[in-house]
Design a protein around this motif. Structure first.
Motif, mmCIF file in Angstrom:
data_model
loop_
_atom_site.group_PDB
_atom_site.id
_atom_site.type_symbol
_atom_site.label_atom_id
_atom_site.label_comp_id
_atom_site.label_asym_id
_atom_site.label_seq_id
_atom_site.Cartn_x
_atom_site.Cartn_y
_atom_site.Cartn_z
ATOM 1 N N CYS A 295 0.729 -1.347 -0.115
ATOM 2 C CA CYS A 295 -0.026 0.013 0.009
ATOM 3 C C CYS A 295 0.833 1.360 -0.024
ATOM 4 N N LYS A 307 -5.875 -0.978 -10.516
ATOM 5 C CA LYS A 307 -7.105 -1.515 -10.499
ATOM 6 C C LYS A 307 -7.066 -3.176 -9.989
ATOM 7 N N LEU A 310 -6.606 -2.902 -6.534
ATOM 8 C CA LEU A 310 -7.704 -2.936 -5.727
ATOM 9 C C LEU A 310 -8.933 -4.036 -5.749
ATOM 10 N N ILE A 315 -9.311 -7.050 -0.210
ATOM 11 C CA ILE A 315 -8.656 -5.810 -0.154
ATOM 12 C C ILE A 315 -9.497 -4.827 1.091
ATOM 13 N N ALA A 339 -6.598 5.175 -1.972
ATOM 14 C CA ALA A 339 -7.123 3.689 -2.474
ATOM 15 C C ALA A 339 -8.643 3.925 -2.017
ATOM 16 N N GLN A 340 -9.071 4.433 -1.045
ATOM 17 C CA GLN A 340 -10.619 4.583 -1.001
ATOM 18 C C GLN A 340 -11.105 5.330 -2.043
ATOM 19 N N SER A 342 -9.928 5.764 -5.035
ATOM 20 C CA SER A 342 -9.971 4.960 -6.375
ATOM 21 C C SER A 342 -11.064 3.890 -6.254
ATOM 22 N N LEU A 343 -11.397 3.146 -5.226
ATOM 23 C CA LEU A 343 -12.118 2.169 -4.952
ATOM 24 C C LEU A 343 -13.609 2.879 -5.538
ATOM 25 N N SER A 347 -15.087 1.524 -9.304
ATOM 26 C CA SER A 347 -15.718 0.275 -8.940
ATOM 27 C C SER A 347 -16.358 -0.353 -10.070
#
Length: 418
Positions: A295, A307, A310, A315, A339-340, A342-343, A347
């Motif tokens: 991370c 991607k 993730l 994850i 990361a959050q 990007s999720l 998604s």
């Protein structure tokens, strides 16, 4: 039907001819207003007599006076009142003899587990002082602690587990015996250790369980060389405290091993193996620990690699471990926040529909072999990057990049050959 009502029906049927009660943990949990995991039953009826009453019985512990019955779709364990013989292996008695309820209560491990409950009269039957200890939140052995722990060495861990799970204190004499006999835990099968240890991690106070294990020396007997220094141990206590309560064993063990993994990866892997984890659980734990370290470099990844990272099935565990690590070590949470975000952003784009497969490559003249995997991975990378959206685009890409490359390599080989 409610499991308690089913257990009550079973007791009532037994009571037509015999003495019968609910016993052990379910009685304790009811007094503590907790939902019992199961309902065990104890009776003066002997195994063959139990089988005659219920007809459908599973002989899982006849040697110890235990019969499992299937009643209205549920499995219940029924045990005959007994007195245990000598314990020779630190686990189970070499023999038993059927006895009365008083003797049965006295053979059990802790006072809080030695209670009986008659659901018909709604009365508690207490021969060991269990009600008193529950009111005062004390873990105390029935009889001399040394005798109880010599009978079953796993009780050393169970004492700590009950104290931390129920938020009770250990009776002084009981605790003194845990400390004095800590080395006996070595004789316990790893599978039994694992089961009890996971119950600690999944309990109310896993961090306190770890502290008591350290104070008693059991921690270092079970997991030698796991904690390189006190700082690693203190951080482990903090991460367990931060992430509790755990609902999954893999995350609980990942938290327990997280800081030790940073210090000593080989030792962490060794611990997973000695606990005899299921392959799936071990793989998930080690993947979680490795990816939580990765991370730190999320901002350096291209979109395709990000991607792929993730979309790992674990994850959520990975990011929880990483976030806790940042909090405890006072590190920047930039990668976690990235990361959050990007999720949320990607998604719907993490698992693009395959636009080309092995049969397509075969029709295009790609020679069979390891090249297939490389090409398909590359095509998916281009999909993740947003460069390929259709079968047509994929075939053009493969012809231009991969088939052209293969022709060039073949021509180069032919020239060098001659």
């Amino acid at each position: 039907m409610d499991e308690f009502l089913l257990a009550t029906e079973i007791v009532s049927r037994l009571q037509k001819k015999f003495t019968a009660y609910l016993c052990g943990g379910c009685v304790r949990d009811q007094l503590l207003s907790r939902t019992p995991n199961d309902y065990d039953i104890v009776t003066s009826a002997q195994p063959n007599e139990i089988k005659e009453i219920f007809h459908v019985a599973i002989e899982v512990g006849m040697k110890f006076g235990i019969v499992c019955i299937k009643y209205k779709g549920k499995i219940f364990e029924i045990a005959t009142f007994r007195k245990d013989g000598n314990y020779v292996d630190g686990r189970r008695p070499e023999s038993i003899e059927f006895s009365d309820e008083k003797e049965d209560a006295k053979r059990r491990d802790f006072t809080i587990n030695g209670l009986f409950f008659d659901p018909t009269s709604k009365k508690i039957i207490d021969y060991v002082g269990g009600e008193y200890d529950i009111r005062n939140k004390v873990i105390r052995t029935i009889g001399k602690p040394q005798n109880r722990f010599e009978e079953d060495h796993l009780r050393l861990l169970r004492a700590i587990r009950f104290a931390t799970q129920l938020d009770f204190t250990l009776d002084k004499e009981t605790w003194a015996a845990v400390v004095a006999m800590a080395d006996s835990i070595k004789t316990v099968a790893k599978e039994r250790i694992r089961e009890e240890f996971f119950k600690m991690l999944m309990g109310k106070n896993p961090q306190q369980a770890l502290i008591l294990m350290k104070k008693s020396s059991i921690l270092y007997i079970l997991f030698p060389k796991l904690f390189c220094n006190d700082e690693t141990f203190d951080k482990t206590v903090k991460i367990l405290n931060q992430l509790r309560p755990f609902t999954e064993e893999a995350l609980a063990l990942s938290a327990f091993l997280s800081f030790s993994y940073i210090e000593n990866k080989k030792q962490t892997i060794y611990i997973c193996e000695t606990l005899k984890l299921a392959n799936k659980t071990q793989k998930r734990v080690l993947q979680t620990l490795a990816s939580s370290e990765d991370c730190a470099s999320l901002l350096d990844l291209n979109i395709a690699s990000l991607k792929r990272f993730l979309r790992q099935s674990n994850i959520s565990d990975i990011l929880k471990i990483h976030y806790a690590n940042c909090c405890i070590n006072n590190l920047s949470k930039e990668n976690y926040n990235f990361a959050q975000q990007s999720l949320q952003k990607y998604s719907d784009d993490l698992f693009p529909t395959k636009v080309i497969n092995g049969n397509d490559l075969k029709e295009m003249g790609v020679p069979p072999g390891p090249l297939y995997k490389k090409i398909l991975y590359d095509v998916e990378d281009q999909q993740l990057l947003g460069n390929i959206h259709s079968y047509k685009q994929a075939t053009y890409y493969v012809r231009d990049k991969w088939l052209q490359r293969e022709r060039i390599e073949i021509e180069k080989f032919e020239k060098e050959k001659f």
